[in-house]
Design a protein around this motif. Structure first.
Motif, PDB file in Angstrom:
ATOM      1  N   CYS A   1       6.162  -6.831   2.651  1.00 39.65           N
ATOM      2  CA  CYS A   1       6.599  -5.423   2.671  1.00 39.65           C
ATOM      3  C   CYS A   1       7.993  -5.381   3.275  1.00 39.65           C
ATOM      4  N   HIS A   2       8.924  -4.666   2.608  1.00 40.48           N
ATOM      5  CA  HIS A   2      10.291  -4.566   3.147  1.00 40.48           C
ATOM      6  C   HIS A   2      10.318  -3.863   4.500  1.00 40.48           C
ATOM      7  N   ARG A   3       9.339  -2.981   4.740  1.00 45.62           N
ATOM      8  CA  ARG A   3       9.468  -2.066   5.872  1.00 45.62           C
ATOM      9  C   ARG A   3       8.394  -2.251   6.944  1.00 45.62           C
TER      10      ARG A   3
ATOM     11  N   PRO B   1       1.169  -1.206   4.124  1.00 48.99           N
ATOM     12  CA  PRO B   1       0.687   0.133   3.762  1.00 48.99           C
ATOM     13  C   PRO B   1      -0.548   0.096   2.858  1.00 48.99           C
TER      14      PRO B   1
ATOM     15  N   PHE C   1       3.303  -2.272  -5.179  1.00 54.61           N
ATOM     16  CA  PHE C   1       2.576  -1.140  -4.593  1.00 54.61           C
ATOM     17  C   PHE C   1       3.440   0.125  -4.529  1.00 54.61           C
ATOM     18  N   HIS C   2       4.709   0.056  -4.992  1.00 55.02           N
ATOM     19  CA  HIS C   2       5.617   1.168  -4.682  1.00 55.02           C
ATOM     20  C   HIS C   2       5.209   2.496  -5.326  1.00 55.02           C
TER      21      HIS C   2
ATOM     22  N   CYS D   1       2.827   3.996  -2.669  1.00 53.95           N
ATOM     23  CA  CYS D   1       3.098   3.809  -1.241  1.00 53.95           C
ATOM     24  C   CYS D   1       3.759   5.046  -0.631  1.00 53.95           C
TER      25      CYS D   1
ATOM     26  N   CYS E   1       8.413  -3.974  -5.415  1.00 56.56           N
ATOM     27  CA  CYS E   1       7.090  -4.069  -4.769  1.00 56.56           C
ATOM     28  C   CYS E   1       6.059  -3.445  -5.711  1.00 56.56           C
TER      29      CYS E   1
ATOM     30  N   HIS F   1       5.535   5.092   1.941  1.00 56.81           N
ATOM     31  CA  HIS F   1       6.762   4.697   2.660  1.00 56.81           C
ATOM     32  C   HIS F   1       7.844   4.176   1.727  1.00 56.81           C
ATOM     33  N   VAL F   2       7.679   4.376   0.429  1.00 60.91           N
ATOM     34  CA  VAL F   2       8.594   3.783  -0.550  1.00 60.91           C
ATOM     35  C   VAL F   2      10.038   4.285  -0.358  1.00 60.91           C
TER      36      VAL F   2
ATOM     37  N   PRO G   1       9.368  -7.718  -2.291  1.00 56.96           N
ATOM     38  CA  PRO G   1       9.431  -8.137  -0.885  1.00 56.96           C
ATOM     39  C   PRO G   1       9.031  -9.608  -0.715  1.00 56.96           C
TER      40      PRO G   1
HETATM   41  S1  SF4 Z   1       7.243   0.182   2.069  1.00 53.04           S
HETATM   42 FE1  SF4 Z   1       6.408  -1.877   1.736  1.00 53.04          FE
HETATM   43  S2  SF4 Z   1       4.496  -1.540   0.627  1.00 53.04           S
HETATM   44 FE2  SF4 Z   1       5.640   0.363   0.524  1.00 53.04          FE
HETATM   45  S3  SF4 Z   1       6.702   0.232  -1.417  1.00 53.04           S
HETATM   46 FE3  SF4 Z   1       8.107  -0.548   0.161  1.00 53.04          FE
HETATM   47  S4  SF4 Z   1       7.778  -2.753   0.183  1.00 53.04           S
HETATM   48 FE4  SF4 Z   1       6.045  -1.821  -0.898  1.00 53.04          FE
END
Ligand code: SF4
Ligand code: ADP
Ligand code: MG
Length: 326
Positions: free
Chosen positions: A320-322, A250, A291-292, A295, A289, A297-298, A307
């Motif tokens: 990234c977990h996702r 992301p 970047f959370h 992000c 993470c 997508h958190v 991650p």
């Molecule tokens: S979706 Fe990925 S980049 Fe976004 S907060 Fe979660 S681990 Fe981080």
């Protein structure tokens, strides 16, 4: 692939800083957990917003800042353990150029002498005439006008200064050239010329490049692979073609969305577009993470767990977990 030229393993660099109202001393982790390789004759780009640790990484590689942890392996050996003669050799093989070349060129020396200076230090075996010939050959090979050789740095444009800095770095036939924002201060036309020159350095002179820039578009022109950093940590590493066609992380996607589109009809506000939100302080990185906090997508897991650095095929890595589902 062949044995890497440079291996960076689990690198961490910290700075001692004062912060808060009381000026308390604390450690700032500028980069942590950095792991990658640079192969002979490849160009590896390093991108990320200002403050993400790009210059720290460059300086650690050329031994200008001490490391708190990790290894920098050159030709199979950690550079920390090299004997004096080997360190001397390494300074020939590994060169760095910076954003502002004028600041690094001695104002009292003629261009010819500036480019010859590394030869004086490292190639005492050469006669003055041989040195001069080597400089003039390189000057013409790099497309610098011969009449510039007798000028002084302040008489040159920014682009010419950067060519001189590249020539000085190239005179000892290095194996790796680290370029820290080397084109960032130049106008678009000069940037394109210097990028082309660095392409020649790589393709015709066989020099590997570690090309650092906050500008993803500039990196695209030159690099075979790209490493994306955020808050001193690695987010994504991939062959350039794949990264530009389909970024997985992301943060990488946010960087792409922030690229100004060079279209005169586009509003200036759009040109100033950046990744939404402010990066957190490197003194207090978010848990899980990093970047959370920015992000889109958190989920709860992101706030809790760091991650893993996953190898996802085709030479790609992502943290990234996702990444599979977004
Ligand atoms: S979706 Fe990925 S980049 Fe976004 S907060 Fe979660 S681990 Fe981080
Ligand atoms: N000499 C220094 N002392 C203290 N902190 C520093 C120093 N140099 C860089 N930093 C901090 O380290 C982090 C990474 O900086 P830097 O490597 O310059 O990033 P970039 O080159 O990507 O802009 C930032 O938080 C910056 O403020
Ligand atoms: Mg920098």
């Amino acid at each position: 692939m062949s044995e890497p030229l440079l291996l960076v393993q689990d690198l961490e660099v910290r700075y001692r800083v004062r912060h808060g109202a009381w000026g308390r001393r604390a450690w700032l982790r500028a980069v942590a957990g950095i792991d990658f390789a640079v192969h002979a004759r490849e160009a590896l780009g390093v991108v990320g917003e200002s403050g993400c640790g790009k210059s720290t990484l460059a300086r650690a590689i050329v031994n200008l800042v001490p490391r708190a942890a990790g290894h920098i392996v050159w030709g199979g050996r950690d550079i920390a353990g090299l004997a004096r003669a080997e360190r001397h050799r390494l300074r020939r093989d590994l060169q760095i150029i910076f954003q502002n070349p004028l600041a690094s060129l001695d104002p009292r020396m003629q261009i010819e002498d500036i480019i010859a200076e590394p030869l004086r230090v490292h190639r005492g075996d050469l006669e003055p005439l041989e040195r001069q010939r080597a400089v003039l050959d390189l000057v013409s090979a790099l497309g610098l006008a011969l009449e510039l050789a007798r000028r002084y740095p302040h008489e040159l444009s920014g682009g010419q200064c950067q060519r001189v800095a590249i020539a000085r770095a190239m005179i000892l036939h290095p194996k790796l050239l680290v370029c820290d924002e080397a084109v960032s201060a130049l106008d678009a036309t000069t940037q394109a010329q210097i990028i082309e020159l660095l392409g020649t350095v790589k393709d015709e002179h066989g020099v590997a490049l570690l090309f650092i820039s906050h500008n993803l578009q500039v990196v695209r022109e030159l690099c075979d692979r790209v490493l994306v950093l955020y808050l001193g940590r690695m987010m994504e590493l991939a062959p350039a073609q794949l990264l530009y066609a389909h970024p997985l992380h992301p943060y990488t996607r946010a960087l792409f969305e922030a690229i100004p589109i060079p279209d005169p009809d586009i509003q200036p506000a759009r040109l100033a577009h950046t990744v939404p939100g402010e990066p957190p302080s490197a003194l207090t990185p978010p848990p899980g993470c990093v970047f959370h906090t920015r992000c889109p997508h958190v989920v709860a897991l992101c706030r809790r767990e760091i991650p893993a650095w996953e190898e996802v095929g085709d030479g790609r890595h992502v943290a990234c977990h996702r990444w599979r589902e977004i």
